[in-house]
Design a protein around this motif. Sequence first.
Motif, PDB file in Angstrom:
ATOM      1  N   GLU A   1     -10.072  52.138 -35.072  1.00  0.00           N
ATOM      2  CA  GLU A   1      -9.931  50.931 -34.256  1.00  0.00           C
ATOM      3  C   GLU A   1     -10.331  49.695 -35.051  1.00  0.00           C
ATOM      4  O   GLU A   1      -9.623  48.692 -35.103  1.00  0.00           O
ATOM      5  CB  GLU A   1     -10.786  51.060 -33.000  1.00  0.00           C
ATOM      6  CG  GLU A   1     -10.814  49.814 -32.136  1.00  0.00           C
ATOM      7  CD  GLU A   1     -11.846  49.920 -31.015  1.00  0.00           C
ATOM      8  OE1 GLU A   1     -12.149  48.884 -30.404  1.00  0.00           O
ATOM      9  OE2 GLU A   1     -12.350  51.038 -30.780  1.00  0.00           O
ATOM     10  N   TRP A   2     -11.482  49.755 -35.695  1.00  0.00           N
ATOM     11  CA  TRP A   2     -11.982  48.598 -36.422  1.00  0.00           C
ATOM     12  C   TRP A   2     -11.310  48.429 -37.773  1.00  0.00           C
ATOM     13  O   TRP A   2     -11.317  47.338 -38.340  1.00  0.00           O
ATOM     14  CB  TRP A   2     -13.503  48.683 -36.559  1.00  0.00           C
ATOM     15  CG  TRP A   2     -14.180  48.253 -35.303  1.00  0.00           C
ATOM     16  CD1 TRP A   2     -14.211  48.927 -34.116  1.00  0.00           C
ATOM     17  CD2 TRP A   2     -14.892  47.046 -35.093  1.00  0.00           C
ATOM     18  NE1 TRP A   2     -14.902  48.206 -33.186  1.00  0.00           N
ATOM     19  CE2 TRP A   2     -15.344  47.049 -33.761  1.00  0.00           C
ATOM     20  CE3 TRP A   2     -15.214  45.965 -35.906  1.00  0.00           C
ATOM     21  CZ2 TRP A   2     -16.088  46.017 -33.210  1.00  0.00           C
ATOM     22  CZ3 TRP A   2     -15.958  44.931 -35.364  1.00  0.00           C
ATOM     23  CH2 TRP A   2     -16.383  44.962 -34.030  1.00  0.00           C
ATOM     24  N   TYR A   3     -10.744  49.489 -38.296  1.00  0.00           N
ATOM     25  CA  TYR A   3      -9.929  49.370 -39.500  1.00  0.00           C
ATOM     26  C   TYR A   3      -8.770  48.416 -39.229  1.00  0.00           C
ATOM     27  O   TYR A   3      -8.471  47.533 -40.036  1.00  0.00           O
ATOM     28  CB  TYR A   3      -9.411  50.747 -39.904  1.00  0.00           C
ATOM     29  CG  TYR A   3      -8.500  50.751 -41.105  1.00  0.00           C
ATOM     30  CD1 TYR A   3      -9.021  50.639 -42.392  1.00  0.00           C
ATOM     31  CD2 TYR A   3      -7.116  50.889 -40.957  1.00  0.00           C
ATOM     32  CE1 TYR A   3      -8.183  50.656 -43.501  1.00  0.00           C
ATOM     33  CE2 TYR A   3      -6.279  50.902 -42.058  1.00  0.00           C
ATOM     34  CZ  TYR A   3      -6.816  50.781 -43.332  1.00  0.00           C
ATOM     35  OH  TYR A   3      -5.990  50.788 -44.421  1.00  0.00           O
TER      36      TYR A   3
ATOM     37  N   ALA B   1     -13.607  48.970 -44.559  1.00  0.00           N
ATOM     38  CA  ALA B   1     -12.488  49.641 -45.218  1.00  0.00           C
ATOM     39  C   ALA B   1     -11.220  48.805 -45.103  1.00  0.00           C
ATOM     40  O   ALA B   1     -10.446  48.685 -46.066  1.00  0.00           O
ATOM     41  CB  ALA B   1     -12.274  51.024 -44.598  1.00  0.00           C
ATOM     42  N   GLY B   2     -10.993  48.228 -43.909  1.00  0.00           N
ATOM     43  CA  GLY B   2      -9.838  47.356 -43.738  1.00  0.00           C
ATOM     44  C   GLY B   2      -9.896  46.150 -44.664  1.00  0.00           C
ATOM     45  O   GLY B   2      -8.891  45.774 -45.282  1.00  0.00           O
ATOM     46  N   ALA B   3     -11.080  45.562 -44.777  1.00  0.00           N
ATOM     47  CA  ALA B   3     -11.253  44.420 -45.682  1.00  0.00           C
ATOM     48  C   ALA B   3     -11.003  44.827 -47.132  1.00  0.00           C
ATOM     49  O   ALA B   3     -10.368  44.091 -47.903  1.00  0.00           O
ATOM     50  CB  ALA B   3     -12.664  43.850 -45.526  1.00  0.00           C
ATOM     51  N   SER B   4     -11.480  46.006 -47.505  1.00  0.00           N
ATOM     52  CA  SER B   4     -11.294  46.482 -48.879  1.00  0.00           C
ATOM     53  C   SER B   4      -9.824  46.713 -49.191  1.00  0.00           C
ATOM     54  O   SER B   4      -9.335  46.353 -50.272  1.00  0.00           O
ATOM     55  CB  SER B   4     -12.081  47.780 -49.085  1.00  0.00           C
ATOM     56  OG  SER B   4     -13.467  47.580 -48.876  1.00  0.00           O
ATOM     57  N   VAL B   5      -9.107  47.326 -48.230  1.00  0.00           N
ATOM     58  CA  VAL B   5      -7.679  47.591 -48.441  1.00  0.00           C
ATOM     59  C   VAL B   5      -6.914  46.283 -48.593  1.00  0.00           C
ATOM     60  O   VAL B   5      -6.029  46.155 -49.454  1.00  0.00           O
ATOM     61  CB  VAL B   5      -7.111  48.432 -47.277  1.00  0.00           C
ATOM     62  CG1 VAL B   5      -5.587  48.476 -47.337  1.00  0.00           C
ATOM     63  CG2 VAL B   5      -7.677  49.844 -47.322  1.00  0.00           C
ATOM     64  N   VAL B   6      -7.264  45.286 -47.781  1.00  0.00           N
ATOM     65  CA  VAL B   6      -6.591  43.987 -47.888  1.00  0.00           C
ATOM     66  C   VAL B   6      -6.897  43.337 -49.235  1.00  0.00           C
ATOM     67  O   VAL B   6      -6.000  42.789 -49.900  1.00  0.00           O
ATOM     68  CB  VAL B   6      -7.017  43.057 -46.730  1.00  0.00           C
ATOM     69  CG1 VAL B   6      -6.514  41.630 -46.973  1.00  0.00           C
ATOM     70  CG2 VAL B   6      -6.468  43.575 -45.408  1.00  0.00           C
TER      71      VAL B   6
END
Length: 504
Positions: A43-45, A184-189
């Motif tokens: 969800e937060w990803y 993790a989402g921030a890292s992927v971006v």
Amino acid sequence: MSPIRSKKKIDSTPRLTVDDVNVVPPKKIRPAIKGTVVGNFMEWYDFGIYGYLTVTMTAVFTQGLPQEWQLLAVMFGFAVSYLVRPIGGLVLGPLGDKVGRQKVLYVTMAMMAISTALIGVLPTAASIGGWALILLYLLKMVQGFSTGGEYAGATTYVAEFSPDRRRGFFGSFLDMGSYLGFAAGASVVAITTWVTTHFAGENAMADFGWRIPFLTAIPLGIIAVYLRTRIPETPAFENNQAEDEAVIEKDSEDPYSRLGLAGVVRHHWRPLLIGIAIVAATNTAGYALTSYMPVYLEEQIGLHSASAAAVTVPVLVAMSLMLPFIGKWSDRVGRRPVYATAVGATLVLMVPAFMIMNTGSIGAVLIALSMVAIPTGLYVALSASALPALFPTASRFSGMGISYNISVSLFGGTTPLVTQFLLQKTGLDIVPALYIMFFSAIAGIALLFMTESSQKPLLGSFPTVETTREAHEIVATQDNDPNIDTSHMPFTEDQVEVIEPAKS
């Protein structure tokens, strides 16, 4: 099953036996927690991806809009997903109380993964004009609906599966997964931005790169859905499952029975208000640190999009890893003292944090984000242990669905949109700090009316322990244990020892 309420003028003294106590050994707790945490991670990803791509998606989805409305239009995607969350809570909460926590959590996870992946294949405004933004909003609404049952169900599930003495510790892993998902989402971006711009030029993210993070939801979603199918139902729900459905629907006078939405509001309006206040304080701080921070760092501080994503990752990871320690601390000292510390830290640290952040250097931003993370961590570590404990088992999913989703919709999810609007209108750099402090002050008032739940069985549930030895200890000491109150436990009539009053 609802607790016994004797209507005769006799004394009833329900007694705990070892068979009544729920024994959930660590080997059962760990896979249950893991299967639940993965959903919140997912969800937060998505929130992390959307938050850190907000500026990029402005160029992709808002062509033709006036310049001053473009960024707000994409940020409205956050708000619209939260505005439908109460609907999800109102539908999925009672369903979870009726058919089980596990089944609803499986459905919410599937909806979240599919809608996130579909955002990655949307046509752009250059292709279909304003319809692109409308389709984006529709998919965010699907996410909002599913999330309306996801967090309420996940916290209910974790709270009911955790032993009473360590509910704060085990519950904290749920939000640790949430914030690691955002990191993790921030890292992927950040990685996607660096790779695509390095090999395809500065416009690569707006041209195609923004799709990549969303499409990663496909493999992650498959894993998350699989793990959700493997988790068992909670002992507390199974204990209540046997009660006759007709009795449940008619027994609207008993606050411990399964209630309709009107009954939940009627009997549990006070914990609903307490939950709304605490959730508002938790999520204005949480969403300022996560969903709004990328926009603030890019637009207000002037950081590059990759830098804005990368600088928050170590802060979020460090805060996430601290959550179990805070949860364990709350098991010892109580939920209310930790919440009070969060309120105080918010009022003291927030304005200085944003003043330091606006000096503009990377070092200053890291210090400021760490200051914001302190009260945020104190709040979120307790969410899965303190909030579900406000409601009895038969109506817990419904109560959480109402209080959490109403509060997040009105105050939490709208934080990026409202603070950015106020910032544009006032030009005051510390507007986000003042907004967060306002809701923390309200939470401080709500704490005065909150009952301490640390170390105690959940309302409407038998005690939950990790070993049979603990079960024997609780039964042996129940008369002198201030944490044991059998009056709200789901005894059947034949379990109640009835003592006829003496004749005069």
